[in-house]
Design a protein around this motif. Structure first.
Motif, mmCIF file in Angstrom:
data_model
loop_
_atom_site.group_PDB
_atom_site.id
_atom_site.type_symbol
_atom_site.label_atom_id
_atom_site.label_comp_id
_atom_site.label_asym_id
_atom_site.label_seq_id
_atom_site.Cartn_x
_atom_site.Cartn_y
_atom_site.Cartn_z
ATOM 1 N N LYS A 789 0.838 -1.212 0.000
ATOM 2 C CA LYS A 789 0.000 0.000 0.000
ATOM 3 C C LYS A 789 0.867 1.254 0.000
ATOM 4 O O LYS A 789 0.438 2.321 -0.456
ATOM 5 N N PHE A 790 2.094 1.131 0.509
ATOM 6 C CA PHE A 790 2.971 2.301 0.612
ATOM 7 C C PHE A 790 4.003 2.365 -0.517
ATOM 8 O O PHE A 790 4.983 3.106 -0.419
ATOM 9 N N SER A 791 3.783 1.617 -1.578
ATOM 10 C CA SER A 791 4.634 1.783 -2.746
ATOM 11 C C SER A 791 4.367 3.151 -3.372
ATOM 12 O O SER A 791 3.212 3.590 -3.475
ATOM 13 N N SER A 792 5.420 3.828 -3.793
ATOM 14 C CA SER A 792 5.236 5.116 -4.468
ATOM 15 C C SER A 792 4.488 4.951 -5.782
ATOM 16 O O SER A 792 3.952 5.925 -6.318
ATOM 17 N N ASP A 793 4.421 3.740 -6.315
ATOM 18 C CA ASP A 793 3.595 3.506 -7.506
ATOM 19 C C ASP A 793 2.143 3.864 -7.212
ATOM 20 O O ASP A 793 1.464 4.490 -8.027
ATOM 21 N N GLN A 794 1.660 3.459 -6.035
ATOM 22 C CA GLN A 794 0.283 3.777 -5.643
ATOM 23 C C GLN A 794 0.108 5.285 -5.497
ATOM 24 O O GLN A 794 -0.883 5.862 -5.970
ATOM 25 N N THR A 795 1.089 5.941 -4.844
ATOM 26 C CA THR A 795 0.999 7.393 -4.648
ATOM 27 C C THR A 795 0.972 8.115 -5.987
ATOM 28 O O THR A 795 0.168 9.035 -6.198
ATOM 29 N N ILE A 796 1.837 7.705 -6.901
ATOM 30 C CA ILE A 796 1.919 8.361 -8.209
ATOM 31 C C ILE A 796 0.638 8.145 -9.014
ATOM 32 O O ILE A 796 0.166 9.052 -9.713
ATOM 33 N N LYS A 797 0.046 6.967 -8.920
ATOM 34 C CA LYS A 797 -1.243 6.745 -9.598
ATOM 35 C C LYS A 797 -2.296 7.719 -9.078
ATOM 36 O O LYS A 797 -3.107 8.246 -9.850
ATOM 37 N N GLU A 798 -2.274 7.985 -7.765
ATOM 38 C CA GLU A 798 -3.239 8.926 -7.184
ATOM 39 C C GLU A 798 -2.959 10.360 -7.648
ATOM 40 O O GLU A 798 -3.886 11.106 -7.981
#
Length: 809
Positions: A789-798
């Protein structure tokens, strides 16, 4: 990307050594091998870099540009090998040629382009943008010297220059043809054009050339290569630059040459003097002016659209307040060079910029003397003044309920320019970096701006790239995970959740235990090599690695160590699980209290580590010159992750995520992203203690806390404090008295004493849990499972979906 075999790589390395270095393999050293291996990797990267840029231009994609004063990218050789699919082959080829891969990789200097979480976040974001195939690039400054190289001498932090560019940097490409001119000082003259619009001309400005150096940002296994563009400050020479002859002579002046060199000379120069402050302001304008000029030039060249359509193809993310001058700089270019009206320029500007806030600390919300900006950047100040004027009018006429608050909202107030306010007013999005951080911004620190612009505010919890912090930093654990749940998690890190079904699988837990023990042994060997201290690799490795700041409370940690030492001295035979406390931290050179804490940690270490009475049950290790490469050694070996900031002070934290992803258990306050870790893993898989944010804010607002009372009623605290005062941990009696007086006579502003007892109790719980090895390992695997959940991939998608509105290519 075609597979590069070990055999082919061996041939290439052997041939390149002969052709490029004029030596045989048997005569080469690790540095020779590093240079030729980097050259081979560049041959793989360059065609993809060219094709990526060509594709972006051909398809005319909307692109995001990430402006940041820091990009803490670490070493790139191993990372680029991993993302190019060459890492395993490279390691095997090096070993077969008689080299240790780690020796070769360590020949690369950590790039001195950042300091802490802000810069590491920017690096993780660039990695995720490229790996997810988003068109996104970074803009920063090519500092010749990093923050500083830290040495610990007699317990004290000593700062040495970090000249990371003393050897050629193999990843950068100088693009002299794309250099732009930046102007400082001078006078601004205003004229009326025939159509009634205003024209501004500048004279007697000091010109500086900004020359870009491009660094490739390689996506994971996908042929996408984005760009990190770093600007270097150089003198302006030549007839084509319209520099007057007087100015030419000016540039030959050595002092002036030095002042230009300084602009891209040092990351965060000392700003305790007026000259130092002015240099920092110069750096900020240098970054934003060169970047905005470059962005507009590329837009006009490649999009063939009117400049009013800029927001359709460009979005610019401001990483903290440092690049806030990009807003008036965009206005300057749109009005003065593109001849847009104020209203048209403001519409474009406020639809292009998005702002990330990184702090709730009022002292960290950046302000500048208005006079300094007016002197250094006269046209920019005129624009800031007009933005402020129009904003204050809007508040006065449209928000009667906030009229009394105008001095607290104004961009220019009481002789100072408030950069966070400028960033909020000039952006279409304002985001915090953890759920609690964003709520504090909305309800407390920026509540009046939230009342004005409720739709601007949103949360984007920080993230980390699992490619570097798990795949690269901890390959044994990564391989074990792949063996258990398959490789899909590498592209989709949320699939780590599949580990949950194995969290009580004894076979897996034993294998995980073996990996953790091997990582701890490797770190113990490194510690011995660096410090000469032998640590028990079966002890609990308790780790706090982050910038040294009072609110991060390394002081609370070392107080706990002193307490344990006192207990062991009184009862050496007590049943205590051996512990190794590992610290890594740099303090800002002028931050006296932080440097005192470093000295205290090292002084305590010098006593504890050599006291035979305690039977080796306690060791304290301060690893000097903490950086990305050192973090990559420490994090895979951590058992306990210390995240003990004063609640409400830490915006997010990312070290908590990195250690969680590597199986360490968080021991921390309900602060920053710790809260979101807690909500995911549950009460049974984390160790939470101490005041909550609302309690801390309540004490600040209403009083009611007295450090003296705790000192007088808790004999453990009194003993530790008195030891500081009486010089038990110092050569001289006066040593560490400042820490003593700061706590008792400034009423313990970060609540070290208030949280001391719950901190001790929580450590007792953690020690008890550690003794049940299977249960502890199950907790560790549970943490890893939720860490995707804390992968920057998730953050960047958001960011891409909610703010930037950009698409994967």
């Amino acid at each position: 990307m075609p597979q590069v075999t070990t055999r082919l790589l061996k041939e290439k390395l052997t041939n390149k050594l002969i052709i490029d270095r004029g030596i045989q393999v048997e005569d080469a050293n690790s540095k020779d091998m590093y240079i030729v291996l980097a050259s081979i990797v560049n041959e793989e990267i360059m065609p993809n870099w060219f094709n990526t840029n060509k594709h972006y231009i051909k398809k005319n994609y909307k692109q995001v540009y990430y402006l940041s004063m820091e990009f803490l990218i670490g070493r790139l050789l191993e990372s680029n090998l991993l993302n190019c699919g060459m890492l395993n082959a490279a390691k095997e080829a090096l070993e077969e040629l008689g080299f240790h891969p780690e020796d070769v990789f360590s020949e690369e200097h950590d790039a001195g382009l950042g300091n802490g979480g802000l810069g590491r976040l920017a690096a993780c974001f660039l990695d995720s943008l490229a790996s997810l195939q988003y068109p996104g690039h970074g803009y920063g400054i090519r500092y010749r010297y990093g923050l500083f190289e830290q040495r610990i001498i007699h317990g004290n932090q000593v700062e040495l220059p970090d000249y990371w560019l003393k050897d050629p940097y193999p990843w950068e490409v100088r693009k002299e043809e794309e250099a732009v001119v930046i102007q400082f000082h001078g006078k601004v003259h205003m004229f009326k054009r025939n159509d009634g619009s205003l024209e501004f001309k500048y004279e007697n400005t000091d010109k500086v050339m900004a020359v870009p150096y491009d660094v490739p940002v390689v996506g994971y296994n996908n042929d996408v290569v984005n760009t990190l563009r770093l600007w270097s400050a150089e003198p302006v020479f030549g007839d084509d630059t319209n520099v007057s002859s007087a100015n030419q002579e000016f540039y030959h002046d050595l002092d002036h040459q030095h002042s230009i060199d300084q602009i891209s000379g040092f990351l965060y120069p000392d700003d305790s003097s007026y000259e130092g402050k002015e240099l920092r302001l110069k750096q900020q304008y240098f970054l934003v002016s060169s970047s905005i000029q470059n962005i507009i030039k590329h837009f006009k060249k490649n999009s063939k659209m009117p400049i009013s359509k800029l927001p359709e193809k460009v979005v610019i993310q401001i990483n903290d307040t440092h690049p806030s001058l990009a807003i008036p700089e965009m206005m300057r270019i749109l009005m003065d060079e593109e001849r847009l009206s104020w209203d048209a320029a403001w519409k474009v500007t406020t639809n292009v910029f998005a702002y990330t806030n990184h702090t709730t600390l009022s002292e960290a919300l950046e302000t500048w003397q208005a006079e300094m900006i007016q002197y250094l950047l006269p046209r920019i100040y005129m624009i800031i003044d007009e933005i402020n004027e129009q904003f204050c009018k809007q508040v006065w006429f449209d928000h009667e309920e906030l009229r009394d608050k105008i001095p607290e909202l104004a961009i220019v107030a009481y002789g100072r320019v408030h950069m966070a306010r400028l960033a909020i007013v000039g952006s279409f999005s304002v985001n915090g970096v953890a759920r609690i951080h964003t709520e504090i911004l909305k309800k407390k620190e920026m509540k009046d701006f939230y009342a004005l612009y409720p739709n601007k505010f949103n949360n984007k919890t920080n993230g980390i790239t699992h490619r570097r912090w798990l795949l690269q930093a901890n390959p044994k654990l990564a391989n074990l995970i792949t063996d258990v749940i398959g490789p899909q998690w590498i592209k989709r890190p949320k699939q780590l959740i599949s580990l949950l079904k194995y969290s009580n699988d004894r076979v897996l837990l034993d294998k995980f235990d073996q990996v953790k023990n091997e990582n701890k042994t490797a770190l113990a060997n490194y510690i011995h090599q660096q410090t000469g201290i032998l640590v028990d690799d079966n002890s609990i490795f308790d780790v706090q690695i982050k910038r040294l700041h009072e609110y991060k409370r390394q002081l609370l940690n070392i107080f706990h160590v002193i307490y344990l030492y006192n207990e062991l001295k009184e009862n050496p035979n007590q049943n205590m699980t051996p512990r190794t406390f590992i610290f890594g931290a740099k303090a800002a050179p002028s931050y006296y209290q932080a440097k005192e804490v470093i000295k205290l940690i090292n002084t305590v270490a010098s006593i504890v580590n050599y006291d035979k009475d305690i039977g080796g049950k306690l060791k304290v290790i301060f690893l000097e010159n903490y950086n990305i490469s050192l973090a990559e050694k420490i994090i895979p070996a951590a058992d306990i992750s210390e995240q003990i900031s004063t609640a409400s002070k830490e915006a997010s934290g990312t070290g908590n995520m990195k250690m969680m992803m590597n199986g360490a258990l968080t021991l921390g306050t309900m602060d920053g992203a710790n809260i979101e870790i807690h909500d995911l893993v549950g009460e049974d898989n984390i160790f939470i203690f101490g005041l909550r944010a609302e309690e801390v804010l309540g004490y600040y607002q209403n009083g009611g806390y007295n450090a003296q009372d705790i000192y007088n009623t808790d004999d453990r605290i009194k003993r530790i404090m008195d030891q500081l005062k009486q010089g038990e941990f110092g050569i001289h009696d006066i040593e560490f008295k400042d820490i003593y007086y700061n706590i008792l006579y400034h009423n313990d502003p970060y609540f070290v004493l208030k949280d001391f007892e719950p901190y001790l109790e929580t450590h007792e719980l953690a020690e008890r849990a550690y003794r049940n090895r299977q249960a502890w390992l199950s907790m560790s695997v549970t943490n890893i499972a939720y860490s995707g959940k804390f992968s920057s991939d998730q953050t960047i998608k958001e960011y891409a979906t909610d703010i930037w509105k950009i698409k994967q290519v």
